[in-house]
Design an enzyme around this catalytic site. Structure first.
Site, short mmCIF file in Angstrom:
data_model
loop_
_atom_site.label_atom_id
_atom_site.label_comp_id
_atom_site.label_asym_id
_atom_site.label_seq_id
_atom_site.Cartn_x
_atom_site.Cartn_y
_atom_site.Cartn_z
CD GLN A 182 34.13 7.48 -20.01
OE1 GLN A 182 32.72 7.63 -19.68
NE2 GLN A 182 34.47 7.87 -21.17
CB CYS A 229 24.48 6.02 -12.75
SG CYS A 229 25.91 6.97 -13.12
CG HIS A 288 28.36 7.17 -17.05
ND1 HIS A 288 29.13 6.29 -16.24
CD2 HIS A 288 29.18 7.59 -18.15
CE1 HIS A 288 30.73 6.58 -16.48
NE2 HIS A 288 30.57 7.11 -17.87
CB CYS A 296 28.77 3.18 -12.98
SG CYS A 296 27.88 3.69 -11.54
CD GLU A 297 34.67 2.22 -8.72
OE1 GLU A 297 35.08 1.20 -9.23
OE2 GLU A 297 35.30 3.42 -8.19
CG HIS A 298 30.76 5.93 -8.19
ND1 HIS A 298 30.76 6.88 -9.11
CD2 HIS A 298 31.38 5.68 -7.56
CE1 HIS A 298 31.91 7.02 -8.87
NE2 HIS A 298 32.53 6.38 -7.86
CG HIS A 299 24.94 4.95 -9.13
ND1 HIS A 299 25.76 5.84 -9.65
CD2 HIS A 299 24.31 5.65 -8.02
CE1 HIS A 299 25.79 7.10 -8.79
NE2 HIS A 299 24.59 7.10 -8.08
N1 GTP Z 1 34.35 10.31 -12.31
C1 GTP Z 1 33.20 9.50 -12.68
N2 GTP Z 1 32.20 9.61 -11.97
C2 GTP Z 1 31.08 8.52 -12.06
C3 GTP Z 1 31.49 7.64 -13.19
N3 GTP Z 1 30.16 6.97 -13.04
C4 GTP Z 1 29.39 7.69 -12.31
N4 GTP Z 1 29.66 8.67 -11.77
C5 GTP Z 1 29.57 9.72 -10.65
O1 GTP Z 1 29.73 9.30 -9.62
C6 GTP Z 1 29.09 10.06 -8.86
C7 GTP Z 1 28.68 9.73 -7.47
O2 GTP Z 1 28.30 10.80 -6.71
P1 GTP Z 1 27.60 10.72 -5.21
O3 GTP Z 1 27.02 12.22 -4.97
O4 GTP Z 1 28.41 10.00 -4.30
O5 GTP Z 1 26.18 10.00 -5.42
P2 GTP Z 1 24.58 10.29 -5.91
O6 GTP Z 1 24.09 11.05 -4.82
O7 GTP Z 1 24.04 9.00 -6.45
O8 GTP Z 1 24.98 11.32 -7.12
P3 GTP Z 1 23.97 11.76 -8.38
O9 GTP Z 1 24.13 10.88 -9.54
O10 GTP Z 1 24.54 13.17 -8.48
O11 GTP Z 1 22.62 11.51 -7.84
C8 GTP Z 1 28.15 10.95 -9.72
O12 GTP Z 1 28.36 12.22 -9.61
C9 GTP Z 1 28.16 10.02 -10.77
O13 GTP Z 1 27.62 10.71 -11.90
C10 GTP Z 1 32.67 7.42 -13.91
O14 GTP Z 1 32.96 6.47 -14.53
N5 GTP Z 1 33.47 8.57 -13.46
ZN ZN Z 2 26.90 5.37 -11.67
#
Ligand code: GTP
Ligand code: ZN
Length: 230
Positions: free
Chosen positions: A159, A189, A187, A118-121
């Site tokens: 995704q 994360c 996921h 996942c590109e966020h974490h």
């Molecule tokens: N739409 C989408 N969201 C994703 C995917 N993978 C991870 N996420 C979400 O990306 C979001 C990032 O939210 P942020 O609030 O910026 O980060 P965060 O504080 O780490 O969020 P939490 O996971 O809720 O603790 C989270 O809600 C994740 O669940 C994906 O493939 N698609």
């Molecule tokens: Zn993630």
């Protein structure tokens, strides 16, 4: 065409030694400047140094015996997990077969397992892709749909983006009558950190051509994926 579909990123490891980084730039600025200027990516030694920094950040001693080889292993693991940046989707779908005896229904490959990041974490998400396309005269080798999935999965992804890229690559390269892609994934994360919900599944889909235009074909694809018309 999406550049990611047609080309391989010019992302070869640099032969530069870490010392070549200008002294006045801190690592974050250096990285940003490299990305902006589309320069070669940092040298392997720089990547390993970054892992050492992370080890120290979590409170570890990167010099203790058990961790001495860890930076090398982590960078090698990254090379494996992110190899998709160096692979070309158009090459994978290049070889097609014309002897189909007039076959004109869709071809479905179900349950293609994948793991992506996942590109966020930068944490894994994993699951199954189900891919169908309706060929026009020529078909592609079935394994190539799984190879295509891996090329895009072995990059940083959401995704939704993964789903759309697989569909777009098949659409643009094979030019079929339609493409259907359904991905179901978990996921980490969301399961091992953050909201910590184990077992939650995410479904994403993309339909083009006849699958988008014809609800009956879409429904047939979905029922085959669910295994209800076997
Ligand atoms: N739409 C989408 N969201 C994703 C995917 N993978 C991870 N996420 C979400 O990306 C979001 C990032 O939210 P942020 O609030 O910026 O980060 P965060 O504080 O780490 O969020 P939490 O996971 O809720 O603790 C989270 O809600 C994740 O669940 C994906 O493939 N698609
Ligand atoms: Zn993630």
């Amino acid at each position: 065409m999406d550049a990611a579909i047609k080309s391989i990123r010019p992302n070869k490891p640099s032969d530069r030694q870490p010392e070549s980084r200008p002294a006045e730039l801190d690592p974050a600025e250096f990285l940003e400047a490299a990305v902006r200027a589309d320069q070669p990516r940092p040298a392997r030694a720089e990547a390993e140094a970054a892992v050492k920094t992370l080890l120290a950040y979590i409170g570890e001693n990167p010099r203790r015996e058990g961790l001495l080889d860890t930076p090398r292993r982590v960078v090698e693991a990254f090379d494996e997990l992110y190899q998709g940046y160096h692979q070309c989707p158009a090459e994978v779908l290049d070889r097609t077969f014309g002897e189909t005896a007039g076959y004109d229904d869709f071809v479905l490959v179900r349950d293609i397992e994948f793991t992506s990041q996942c590109e966020h974490h930068m944490m894994p998400f994993y699951g199954k892709a189900h891919i169908a396309y309706t060929p026009v005269e020529r078909v592609v080798g079935l394994s190539k749909l799984a190879r295509l999935t891996d090329i895009f999965a072995r990059r940083l992804q959401t995704q939704e983006h993964l789903t759309a890229q697989i569909a777009a690559a098949i659409d643009e390269i094979l030019k079929p009558r339609g493409v259907a892609v359904l991905i179901e994934a978990e996921h980490t994360c969301m399961s091992v950190r953050g909201v910590a919900k184990h077992g939650a599944s995410t479904f994403t889909s993309r339909f083009t051509g006849m699958f988008r235009d014809n609800p009956a074909e879409q429904a047939r694809f979905l029922s085959l994926v669910r295994g209800t018309t076997r």
